[in-house]
Design a protein around this motif. Structure first.
Motif, PDB file in Angstrom:
ATOM      1  N   VAL A   4      -9.089   6.356  -0.734  1.00  0.00           N
ATOM      2  CA  VAL A   4      -8.651   6.820   0.586  1.00  0.00           C
ATOM      3  C   VAL A   4      -9.030   5.773   1.623  1.00  0.00           C
ATOM      4  O   VAL A   4     -10.110   5.167   1.561  1.00  0.00           O
ATOM      5  CB  VAL A   4      -9.291   8.177   0.924  1.00  0.00           C
ATOM      6  N   VAL A  44       0.857  -1.182   0.000  1.00  0.00           N
ATOM      7  CA  VAL A  44       0.000   0.000   0.000  1.00  0.00           C
ATOM      8  C   VAL A  44       0.893   1.232   0.000  1.00  0.00           C
ATOM      9  O   VAL A  44       1.820   1.330   0.821  1.00  0.00           O
ATOM     10  CB  VAL A  44      -0.947   0.033   1.216  1.00  0.00           C
ATOM     11  N   ASP A  55      -3.441  -1.152   6.019  1.00  0.00           N
ATOM     12  CA  ASP A  55      -2.041  -1.431   5.715  1.00  0.00           C
ATOM     13  C   ASP A  55      -1.909  -2.713   4.910  1.00  0.00           C
ATOM     14  O   ASP A  55      -2.707  -3.651   5.043  1.00  0.00           O
ATOM     15  CB  ASP A  55      -1.232  -1.583   7.008  1.00  0.00           C
ATOM     16  N   ARG A 111       0.655   4.962   0.743  1.00  0.00           N
ATOM     17  CA  ARG A 111      -0.360   5.703   1.483  1.00  0.00           C
ATOM     18  C   ARG A 111      -0.197   7.216   1.397  1.00  0.00           C
ATOM     19  O   ARG A 111       0.898   7.750   1.621  1.00  0.00           O
ATOM     20  CB  ARG A 111      -0.329   5.291   2.957  1.00  0.00           C
ATOM     21  N   GLY A 112      -1.307   7.871   1.040  1.00  0.00           N
ATOM     22  CA  GLY A 112      -1.425   9.306   1.227  1.00  0.00           C
ATOM     23  C   GLY A 112      -0.647  10.177   0.273  1.00  0.00           C
ATOM     24  O   GLY A 112      -0.418  11.354   0.552  1.00  0.00           O
ATOM     25  N   GLU A 139       4.830   5.124   3.135  1.00  0.00           N
ATOM     26  CA  GLU A 139       4.222   6.408   3.473  1.00  0.00           C
ATOM     27  C   GLU A 139       4.621   7.431   2.416  1.00  0.00           C
ATOM     28  O   GLU A 139       5.803   7.679   2.187  1.00  0.00           O
ATOM     29  CB  GLU A 139       4.661   6.871   4.861  1.00  0.00           C
ATOM     30  N   GLY A 199      -3.392   0.597  -3.645  1.00  0.00           N
ATOM     31  CA  GLY A 199      -3.257  -0.773  -3.194  1.00  0.00           C
ATOM     32  C   GLY A 199      -2.790  -1.676  -4.317  1.00  0.00           C
ATOM     33  O   GLY A 199      -3.296  -1.581  -5.446  1.00  0.00           O
ATOM     34  N   ASP A 229      -4.673   6.539  -1.454  1.00  0.00           N
ATOM     35  CA  ASP A 229      -3.823   5.374  -1.236  1.00  0.00           C
ATOM     36  C   ASP A 229      -3.857   4.519  -2.498  1.00  0.00           C
ATOM     37  O   ASP A 229      -4.874   4.460  -3.190  1.00  0.00           O
ATOM     38  CB  ASP A 229      -4.313   4.534  -0.051  1.00  0.00           C
ATOM     39  N   THR A 279       3.852  -1.210   3.643  1.00  0.00           N
ATOM     40  CA  THR A 279       3.212   0.092   3.467  1.00  0.00           C
ATOM     41  C   THR A 279       4.278   1.163   3.277  1.00  0.00           C
ATOM     42  O   THR A 279       5.225   1.247   4.050  1.00  0.00           O
ATOM     43  CB  THR A 279       2.328   0.448   4.675  1.00  0.00           C
TER      44      THR A 279
END
Length: 572
Positions: free
Chosen positions: A38, A7, A42, A9-10, A48, A27, A25, A46
């Motif tokens: 969104v 993932v 996790d 993320r953000g 960030e 996936g 996010d 993951t």
């Protein structure tokens, strides 16, 4: 939903199609993007990405990795810069049909690659006999980036006619030989090759002991031969990539005519290069205008390839392809023995010709030949470092050409110098990168190991756009990803549910100007320190087929040896 393998993320997500980005996010499962939304839970891993850009992996459509991919399949110099798909087989050169010695003779001089390295790579690794088995052989290797291929016209010409006949002026293939070349091309397209590459440039010469100084086989072909092969490309909607002959600009009309599609299917044609050449400031505007007319009025599908950064080149002595542009330069490059070359460069009659060639201000050329615009960066004589040849000449009371030749005779390849031959004006670069007649390419990755390095051209373009704001970031991403993938018919360049998980996570905080700095690194398996690019703060991660291959200057364990991430991408 099933737990994702990875993932991201953000991050600010760009889809590669030019749509406005969104914070979301991403996936990934089974090598595919399974969700862009969104609030994903996790994954097994993951990443960030807050404050970072998440975009489809970039494409490099003009490379010469044909030999390198055999021994170093990770292609790390591209992967580390967010490139996840490369196209090789450009400029009429591929290793599909020709034998090792023929391949080395064809690649070494024009692409400034060590002859022994090309010969050894093909001889050691060749386990294919046709395009289908070639594609399978590459796909079975622990590739980092995905690879796609053009079939080289010089490659098939040599395989059919033999190297000797293929480089004889006025010798055309027989009808049976031309039919065989057509079948070879058809077999390559069936195997998923994106098209055919040819070359017309008179500056492209063979290396080796058999036919040194002859041009590449493709340059000896007639336009009748090109047309016979292009017809197959036209029927299959595949690509013709070529390098034109700069000494005969009227030939450009033939490319436009071949591409035209008013009363037939147009032929996708891409040529090098759209560049703001210092030697002729009219070139860029004229090239774009001619392409616009061809596409608008002739119904063509024509694109110029464009390097989106200043075209800076380095030379060791006189070892640089631009010396192929004029007679005295060719004479020097024809002599490969250092002592014999030095004797030629010291000869006063030769020097008169050399000075005369440098002084010419008319006729097609790429190099400006201004030795006041050529900075010495390394030399055993430390007193000349940081100066131009023009400055050295003024101090010594000699002609700038004699300053270059004196230092080359004295120090050989230990004399290293640099110049910018094109793309030095930001406003013109902006216009070229906005033009729909231009596609971003022509990095020549994997070639000219000591002369130039543009492996990070995509990052440098994104940095320019980020700093100058001459186009939306999403448009720049599209130009580097989805636009190229769609034009070449490749399953790449898009970030959406169901797409291949080939992704670059870019950290704009790393856009600090370091991407243009000079760097060198050893080349795997070859005793050469090649020019490279280093901007490790700008690429947070590169993923291919869902594998996290690279993060902030570090490759994953098993990269290029155990991890089978990339594959051979077949044209749709």
């Amino acid at each position: 939903m099933t737990r994702c393998d990875v993932v991201i993320r953000g991050g600010l997500v760009f889809d590669g199609a030019g749509s406005a980005p969104q914070v979301a996010d991403v996936g990934i499962a089974g090598g595919k993007v399974v969700a862009v939304e969104v609030g994903l839970p996790d994954g097994g891993r993951t990443i960030e990405a807050a404050g970072k850009w998440v975009l489809p992996g970039m494409l490099d459509v003009h490379t010469h990795y044909d030999a390198e991919v055999l021994g170093s399949p990770g292609l790390g110099e591209s992967v580390r810069h967010g490139v996840t798909t490369v196209v090789f087989g450009n400029c009429s050169l591929s290793t599909v049909y020709a034998g090792a010695e023929d391949c080395a003779d064809m690649f070494a001089r024009v692409e400034a690659l060590p002859w022994d390295a090309v010969n050894a790579a093909v001889k050691e690794h060749k386990d294919w006999e046709d395009p289908q088995s070639y594609a399978a052989s590459l796909a079975a290797r622990p590739l980092g980036a995905n690879v796609a291929a053009l079939l080289g016209h010089s490659d098939i010409r040599v395989a059919v006619m033999g190297l000797g006949r293929s480089v004889e002026a006025n010798v055309e293939p027989t009808a049976a030989e031309l039919d065989r070349m057509r079948r070879m091309l058809g077999d390559a397209l069936d195997a998923g090759f994106v098209g055919l590459s040819t070359i017309r440039s008179s500056f492209s010469k063979l290396e080796g002991k058999r036919y040194p100084t002859r041009q590449l086989p493709s340059t000896y072909a007639s336009w009748r031969e090109y047309a016979a092969l292009n017809e197959i490309l036209r029927q299959r909607n595949r690509v013709h990539q070529s390098t034109p002959n700069l000494t005969s600009r009227l030939e450009m009309a033939r490319y436009f005519a071949q591409s035209a599609g008013r009363f037939r299917r147009p032929l996708k044609t891409t040529l090098i290069a759209a560049a703001d050449v210092k030697a002729d400031r009219t070139t860029a505007r004229a090239a774009v205008a001619a392409a616009w007319l061809s596409n608008k009025l002739g119904g063509a599908r024509f694109r110029w390839q464009h390097l989106p950064v200043p075209f800076e080149v380095y030379a060791d002595g006189v070892d640089l392809v631009v010396f192929e542009e004029f007679g005295s330069g060719v004479a020097a490059l024809n002599i490969r023995d250092v002592m014999k070359r030095s004797a030629l460069l010291a000869d006063e009659e030769y020097r008169r010709r050399f000075r005369k060639d440098l002084a010419k201000r008319f006729g097609p050329r790429v190099w400006h030949r201004d030795l006041h615009d050529a900075e010495i960066v390394a030399c055993p004589d430390s007193g000349v470092i940081g100066k131009s040849f023009g400055q050295v000449a003024a101090e010594r009371g000699i002609h700038p050409a004699d300053a270059l030749l004196d230092l080359t005779v004295a120090h050989g390849p230990a004399l290293r110098w640099r110049t910018v031959i094109a793309n030095d004006r930001d406003d013109v670069l902006d216009r070229l990168q906005l033009s729909p007649q231009v596609q971003v390419g022509f990095a020549d990755s994997g070639a000219h190991l000591r002369n130039m390095a543009f492996y990070n051209f995509g990052l440098r373009m994104l940095e320019r756009v980020h700093q100058r704001g001459f186009m939306p970031i999403e448009q720049a991403v599209h130009r580097l990803t989805g636009e190229l993938a769609d034009w070449y018919g490749l399953d790449a360049g898009h970030l959406r549910a169901g797409a291949r998980a080939d992704i670059a996570v870019i950290d704009p905080a790393g856009f600090d100007g370091s991407s243009a700095a000079y760097a060198e690194a050893p080349m795997p398996g070859i005793e050469v320190r090649r020019m490279v690019n280093r901007n490790d703060r700008a690429v947070a991660a590169t993923l291919v087929n869902g594998h996290v291959l690279y993060e902030y200057g570090e490759f994953a364990d098993g990269f290029g040896t155990e991890i089978h991430a990339g594959t051979f991408l077949r044209a749709r």
